[in-house]
Design a protein around this motif. Structure first.
Motif: not given
Length: 524
Positions: A248, A254, A256, A261, A317, A323, A327, A386, A388
């Motif tokens: 990432d 993070n 996506a 994010e 990714r 997420q 997230d 988590w 992610d």
């Protein structure tokens, strides 16, 4: 992957003449005219040399001409004109037995980086290479081809690493890696971090141009210049061919697919992604098949090592669903079990599964970015994970692991970065079922520097060991993982440093963990 029209490609700077200029640096097109080799102010090879994606008959070479890699405009102190770069590949480090010579053109559109792909080499053999631009000659690099596809080599030796935040410490781990006896290196992502850099653990205050977050191409180029100026990193690149992917932080934490994010405007984020991918390509030994098309890049790929092992490099990714549950972490996120949620995207997932069916390799190695095994943070009856990593995409993980068995994968081993910690654990067909079968093994490697000095055991590590019976080893120091694979077993040596906040740390093997051929799961 999102499809873009020609006009959209041109908006991102890869249409028409610009695309042609970029291809000159890959060796795909041979330029007929003789481009200038100007007298350059200073050493143009300040960022070193590298090789990557080895095959049984060749390898891709890399360098970038940058007399001033910290130039504010990100152009490396080079003139805005193409420059011809010559290369040689030899059987000895003094270049008395040269086996390949050629030239490519370094263009300003690609920050004067070049990626010549050399073919016609002998399998399973070491070579040396160097570049020349004008009167300047680069440092010498060493590379190695892989065994022929039909060969079953006695062993494979490689290391894998990830997560190297410049501000968090010295890159000493790479100096030690360069002294190892290895065939190749796998880098699993977070080669750089997108955040601004003001000071680091060394007490160094950087120039103000490094203080801002990386958002555009010039700034990403500066960040790569900062990271790649580190001598230990150059040393490891020059010692072995690398197989590289991203996670990432090469773009933004993070992210996506097309989702930022921080909820950035989608078109603005895609422009940022295009800049990040171009800068990555400019600074990595990647083939022209990895040349970005605006905000898209074909990064998942498979590299065989004879019939001993297949490296299947994933991209977790670019095609994923956002997420679940906002997230972060969750103890009650039902959406993470949704059957249609994907981390890989349907096209990549089908490609991975077909590879399981077709591979004749004894060891199937998945190069993976975020941990596949479950990381429960609740040692009690609950499950807190988590969102992610693969814990946020349970159905796809279960399908992938189940199909590895039904499609005849003999030994599934996943190598992973991201977490800044060392783990060795079993991959279970279904973590919700305590009696679920072990179907593979995963080794999560720690960071090179990210997180600072670290510790052998932490409170979080004790929690993980209590909450995850499939976890057999935990460590939170910095370093890398050295792997030896033969026909009978896989051996992972967790190589760790006592500190990274000051230079010259020694290295030691904290643990040795084995996987036996035909027996899924790790043995400590």
């Amino acid at each position: 992957m999102v499809a873009y029209s020609v006009s959209r490609r041109q908006m991102f700077g890869f249409g028409g003449a610009a695309a042609a200029a970029l291809m000159l640096g890959t060796g795909a097109w041979e330029a007929q005219s003789a481009f200038a080799s100007p007298t350059l102010k200073g050493d143009p090879f300040t960022l070193g040399v590298a090789s990557g994606d080895p095959t049984s008959d060749g390898v891709v070479l890399w360098t970038r001409l940058a007399p001033d890699p910290f130039a504010q405009d990100g152009l490396g102190g080079m003139p805005a004109q193409p420059v011809r770069v010559h290369y040689e590949v030899a059987l000895d480090d003094r270049f008395r037995r040269v086996v390949r010579r050629g030239s490519v053109v370094a263009t300003p559109e690609l920050a004067h980086s070049v990626h010549p792909e050399v073919h016609g080499l002998a399998p399973d053999r070491t070579y040396w290479f160097r570049f020349r631009a004008g009167s300047a000659i680069s440092p010498v690099g060493r590379t190695r081809t892989t065994p022929a596809p039909w060969d079953s080599p006695r062993e494979l030796k490689f290391a894998f690493a990830s997560c190297q935040a410049w501000q968090d410490g010295y890159f000493t781990a790479y100096h030690h890696m360069a002294q190892e006896d290895l065939d190749l290196v796998v880098h699993l992502g977070d080669y750089l971090y997108e955040s601004g850099v003001k000071t680091n653990k060394r007490g160094v205050t950087t120039d103000p141009k490094f203080h801002t977050e990386t958002l555009d191409l010039a700034r990403y180029r500066l960040q790569y210049g900062l990271y790649k100026s580190e001598a230990p990193l150059q040393e490891a690149h020059a010692a072995f061919p690398w197989i590289m992917t991203f996670d990432d932080h090469e773009v933004e934490n993070n992210w996506a697919d097309g989702t930022s994010e921080n909820g950035e405007n989608p078109e603005t984020f895609l422009q940022r992604r295009a800049a990040a991918f171009q800068a990555l390509y400019e600074h990595a030994p990647l083939r022209r098949t990895q040349l970005p098309n605006g905000p898209d890049v074909q990064m998942y790929r498979r590299l065989p090592y004879g019939r001993l092992a297949d490296f299947t490099m994933l991209d977790t990714r670019q095609y994923r669903d956002d997420q679940p549950c906002g997230d972060g972490t969750s103890a009650d996120c039902a959406d993470r079990f949704a059957p249609d949620r994907t981390l890989l995207g349907s096209r990549q997932r089908d490609w991975v599964l077909k590879g399981f069916s077709r591979s004749q390799a004894r060891w199937q190695v998945l190069g993976n970015q975020a941990p596949m095994g479950q990381t429960d943070q609740d040692p009690g009856p609950g499950t807190t994970v988590w969102m992610d990593p693969w814990d946020g995409y349970v159905a796809e993980r279960n399908r992938l692991l189940a199909e590895a068995g039904t499609r005849g994968v003999r030994n599934l081993v996943v190598i992973t970065g991201d977490r800044h910690q060392n783990y060795a654990w079993d991959l279970k067909r279904d973590y919700a079922d305590p009696e679920s079968a072990t179907v593979g093994s995963e080794f999560v490697g720690t960071s090179v520097t990210s997180g600072g000095d670290g510790a052998d055991m932490t409170a979080q590590g004790e929690t993980f060991l209590a909450a995850n019976p499939h976890m057999k080893f935990f460590n939170s120091q910095r370093g890398y993982v050295r792997v030896t694979v033969d026909r009978e077993r896989w051996t992972s040596d967790f190589r760790v440093l006592p500190f990274v906040s000051r230079p010259d740390a020694p290295i030691s093997t904290r643990a040795r963990v084995v996987v036996e051929d035909g027996t899924p799961g790790v043995q400590v």
